[in-house]
Design a protein around this motif. Structure first.
Motif, PDB file in Angstrom:
ATOM      1  N   MET A 150       0.804  -1.214   0.000  1.00  0.00           N
ATOM      2  CA  MET A 150       0.000   0.000   0.000  1.00  0.00           C
ATOM      3  C   MET A 150       0.842   1.270   0.000  1.00  0.00           C
ATOM      4  O   MET A 150       0.532   2.224  -0.725  1.00  0.00           O
ATOM      5  N   GLY A 151       1.914   1.311   0.756  1.00  0.00           N
ATOM      6  CA  GLY A 151       2.770   2.493   0.817  1.00  0.00           C
ATOM      7  C   GLY A 151       3.460   2.808  -0.495  1.00  0.00           C
ATOM      8  O   GLY A 151       3.911   3.929  -0.704  1.00  0.00           O
ATOM      9  N   ALA A 152       3.514   1.846  -1.391  1.00  0.00           N
ATOM     10  CA  ALA A 152       4.138   2.045  -2.703  1.00  0.00           C
ATOM     11  C   ALA A 152       3.105   2.270  -3.804  1.00  0.00           C
ATOM     12  O   ALA A 152       3.461   2.337  -4.977  1.00  0.00           O
ATOM     13  N   ALA A 153       1.836   2.421  -3.453  1.00  0.00           N
ATOM     14  CA  ALA A 153       0.767   2.488  -4.453  1.00  0.00           C
ATOM     15  C   ALA A 153       0.926   3.664  -5.417  1.00  0.00           C
ATOM     16  O   ALA A 153       0.662   3.521  -6.619  1.00  0.00           O
ATOM     17  N   ILE A 154       1.361   4.823  -4.933  1.00  0.00           N
ATOM     18  CA  ILE A 154       1.534   5.976  -5.824  1.00  0.00           C
ATOM     19  C   ILE A 154       2.708   5.732  -6.769  1.00  0.00           C
ATOM     20  O   ILE A 154       2.598   5.959  -7.979  1.00  0.00           O
ATOM     21  N   ASP A 155       3.827   5.246  -6.249  1.00  0.00           N
ATOM     22  CA  ASP A 155       4.987   4.968  -7.107  1.00  0.00           C
ATOM     23  C   ASP A 155       4.685   3.851  -8.109  1.00  0.00           C
ATOM     24  O   ASP A 155       5.129   3.905  -9.257  1.00  0.00           O
ATOM     25  N   PHE A 156       3.951   2.856  -7.680  1.00  0.00           N
ATOM     26  CA  PHE A 156       3.513   1.758  -8.552  1.00  0.00           C
ATOM     27  C   PHE A 156       2.658   2.326  -9.694  1.00  0.00           C
ATOM     28  O   PHE A 156       2.894   2.036 -10.864  1.00  0.00           O
ATOM     29  N   SER A 157       1.718   3.163  -9.343  1.00  0.00           N
ATOM     30  CA  SER A 157       0.833   3.789 -10.336  1.00  0.00           C
ATOM     31  C   SER A 157       1.630   4.671 -11.293  1.00  0.00           C
ATOM     32  O   SER A 157       1.385   4.664 -12.512  1.00  0.00           O
ATOM     33  N   GLU A 158       2.568   5.428 -10.743  1.00  0.00           N
ATOM     34  CA  GLU A 158       3.420   6.284 -11.576  1.00  0.00           C
ATOM     35  C   GLU A 158       4.203   5.441 -12.585  1.00  0.00           C
ATOM     36  O   GLU A 158       4.306   5.802 -13.764  1.00  0.00           O
ATOM     37  N   LYS A 159       4.742   4.320 -12.150  1.00  0.00           N
ATOM     38  CA  LYS A 159       5.516   3.450 -13.050  1.00  0.00           C
ATOM     39  C   LYS A 159       4.620   2.889 -14.153  1.00  0.00           C
ATOM     40  O   LYS A 159       5.022   2.847 -15.319  1.00  0.00           O
ATOM     41  N   ILE A 160       3.406   2.508 -13.815  1.00  0.00           N
ATOM     42  CA  ILE A 160       2.480   1.976 -14.824  1.00  0.00           C
ATOM     43  C   ILE A 160       2.177   3.047 -15.873  1.00  0.00           C
ATOM     44  O   ILE A 160       2.238   2.785 -17.077  1.00  0.00           O
ATOM     45  N   VAL A 161       1.865   4.264 -15.420  1.00  0.00           N
ATOM     46  CA  VAL A 161       1.571   5.349 -16.362  1.00  0.00           C
ATOM     47  C   VAL A 161       2.803   5.694 -17.191  1.00  0.00           C
ATOM     48  O   VAL A 161       2.692   5.942 -18.396  1.00  0.00           O
ATOM     49  N   SER A 162       3.979   5.682 -16.581  1.00  0.00           N
ATOM     50  CA  SER A 162       5.215   5.935 -17.337  1.00  0.00           C
ATOM     51  C   SER A 162       5.370   4.942 -18.485  1.00  0.00           C
ATOM     52  O   SER A 162       5.809   5.310 -19.577  1.00  0.00           O
ATOM     53  N   CYS A 163       5.000   3.703 -18.239  1.00  0.00           N
ATOM     54  CA  CYS A 163       5.151   2.652 -19.254  1.00  0.00           C
ATOM     55  C   CYS A 163       4.039   2.669 -20.292  1.00  0.00           C
ATOM     56  O   CYS A 163       4.285   2.376 -21.461  1.00  0.00           O
ATOM     57  N   LEU A 164       2.830   3.008 -19.885  1.00  0.00           N
ATOM     58  CA  LEU A 164       1.690   2.934 -20.803  1.00  0.00           C
ATOM     59  C   LEU A 164       1.368   4.263 -21.482  1.00  0.00           C
ATOM     60  O   LEU A 164       0.670   4.276 -22.493  1.00  0.00           O
ATOM     61  N   ALA A 165       1.850   5.357 -20.929  1.00  0.00           N
ATOM     62  CA  ALA A 165       1.619   6.677 -21.533  1.00  0.00           C
ATOM     63  C   ALA A 165       2.989   7.295 -21.760  1.00  0.00           C
ATOM     64  O   ALA A 165       3.617   7.032 -22.774  1.00  0.00           O
ATOM     65  N   ASP A 166       3.448   8.083 -20.797  1.00  0.00           N
ATOM     66  CA  ASP A 166       4.800   8.621 -20.883  1.00  0.00           C
ATOM     67  C   ASP A 166       5.241   9.112 -19.508  1.00  0.00           C
ATOM     68  O   ASP A 166       4.427   9.401 -18.637  1.00  0.00           O
ATOM     69  N   GLU A 167       6.547   9.178 -19.347  1.00  0.00           N
ATOM     70  CA  GLU A 167       7.128   9.524 -18.050  1.00  0.00           C
ATOM     71  C   GLU A 167       6.760  10.937 -17.610  1.00  0.00           C
ATOM     72  O   GLU A 167       6.480  11.172 -16.436  1.00  0.00           O
ATOM     73  N   ASN A 168       6.748  11.887 -18.528  1.00  0.00           N
ATOM     74  CA  ASN A 168       6.414  13.269 -18.162  1.00  0.00           C
ATOM     75  C   ASN A 168       4.992  13.386 -17.636  1.00  0.00           C
ATOM     76  O   ASN A 168       4.738  14.103 -16.670  1.00  0.00           O
ATOM     77  N   ASN A 169       4.068  12.687 -18.266  1.00  0.00           N
ATOM     78  CA  ASN A 169       2.677  12.692 -17.810  1.00  0.00           C
ATOM     79  C   ASN A 169       2.578  12.077 -16.412  1.00  0.00           C
ATOM     80  O   ASN A 169       1.876  12.598 -15.538  1.00  0.00           O
ATOM     81  N   ALA A 170       3.292  10.987 -16.194  1.00  0.00           N
ATOM     82  CA  ALA A 170       3.277  10.327 -14.891  1.00  0.00           C
ATOM     83  C   ALA A 170       3.823  11.251 -13.805  1.00  0.00           C
ATOM     84  O   ALA A 170       3.249  11.362 -12.720  1.00  0.00           O
ATOM     85  N   LYS A 171       4.919  11.935 -14.094  1.00  0.00           N
ATOM     86  CA  LYS A 171       5.514  12.857 -13.119  1.00  0.00           C
ATOM     87  C   LYS A 171       4.589  14.046 -12.861  1.00  0.00           C
ATOM     88  O   LYS A 171       4.465  14.501 -11.730  1.00  0.00           O
ATOM     89  N   ARG A 172       3.925  14.544 -13.908  1.00  0.00           N
ATOM     90  CA  ARG A 172       2.988  15.654 -13.752  1.00  0.00           C
ATOM     91  C   ARG A 172       1.843  15.262 -12.813  1.00  0.00           C
ATOM     92  O   ARG A 172       1.474  16.013 -11.914  1.00  0.00           O
ATOM     93  N   ILE A 173       1.310  14.063 -12.999  1.00  0.00           N
ATOM     94  CA  ILE A 173       0.216  13.595 -12.148  1.00  0.00           C
ATOM     95  C   ILE A 173       0.698  13.461 -10.708  1.00  0.00           C
ATOM     96  O   ILE A 173       0.023  13.913  -9.781  1.00  0.00           O
ATOM     97  N   LYS A 174       1.862  12.878 -10.526  1.00  0.00           N
ATOM     98  CA  LYS A 174       2.390  12.708  -9.165  1.00  0.00           C
ATOM     99  C   LYS A 174       2.579  14.063  -8.482  1.00  0.00           C
ATOM    100  O   LYS A 174       2.219  14.229  -7.319  1.00  0.00           O
ATOM    101  N   ARG A 175       3.116  15.052  -9.204  1.00  0.00           N
ATOM    102  CA  ARG A 175       3.268  16.395  -8.633  1.00  0.00           C
ATOM    103  C   ARG A 175       1.912  16.986  -8.255  1.00  0.00           C
ATOM    104  O   ARG A 175       1.760  17.610  -7.216  1.00  0.00           O
TER     105      ARG A 175
END
Length: 182
Positions: A150-175
């Motif tokens: 559970m504590g890694a859920a945001i980073d896990f989600s970010e990695k999935i979006v980085s792979c399926l969309a793009d890294e910049n979009n994933a970082k923008r969402i996390k910010r």
């Protein structure tokens, strides 16, 4: 299409954080209820899923599957022929397979982690059959993404979006989520 499989007893944060992140990234995602559309999480939070398992289609539209952990959610996912068929379809067709917490054990039991770096909730390491078990919170090895819990859920989600969309979009969402760590 990305399927996030939810079974009774799933860890709510692990499943729903991924769905939220994917929808913010404007990726096509459906929650899939195992044993019906109304699923109750490990902490008695009811979730009404987009689909039940009878509506799952394994075709060219499927880009990834996500398996949240939790108990007995992980055991219930592993018992589902729909889940194992979807995971096998992704493995055979070079699609992403994502699992967090106890759920990477399902991949280990299916023989999908052989010679792959993977992580899981502490205590499930022996279930990651053939894997190079990592202490990282999130691991990606090829088309398999695993995470500790559970504590890694945001980073896990970010990695999935980085792979399926793009890294910049994933970082923008996390910010945008105001995460204290970037």
């Amino acid at each position: 299409m990305i399927y996030v499989f939810l079974a009774n007893g799933f860890e709510e944060i692990e499943g729903l954080t991924v769905v939220d992140f994917l929808r913010r990234a404007e990726l096509e995602v459906c929650t899939v209820g195992i044993s019906g559309k109304l699923i109750v999480g490990a902490h008695n939070i009811p979730v009404f899923c987009d689909l039940d398992e009878s509506e799952v289609r394994l075709d060219d539209e499927l880009t990834a599957v996500v398996l949240p952990g939790g108990m007995p959610g992980t055991l219930n996912l592993e018992k589902s022929e729909t889940v194992t068929n979807a995971v096998n379809f992704c493995a055979e067709n070079d699609r992403f397979i994502c699992a967090i917490c106890a759920a990477p054990s399902i991949l280990g039991h299916m023989g999908l982690l052989t010679d792959k770096e993977a992580c899981c909730f502490p205590g499930f390491e022996n279930e990651l059959e053939g894997a190079r078990v990592s202490e990282k919170f999130v691991c990606r090895d090829g088309k398999i993404i695993t995470a500790k819990g559970m504590g890694a859920a945001i980073d896990f989600s970010e990695k999935i979006v980085s792979c399926l969309a793009d890294e910049n979009n994933a970082k923008r969402i996390k910010r945008s989520l105001q995460c204290p760590y970037q």
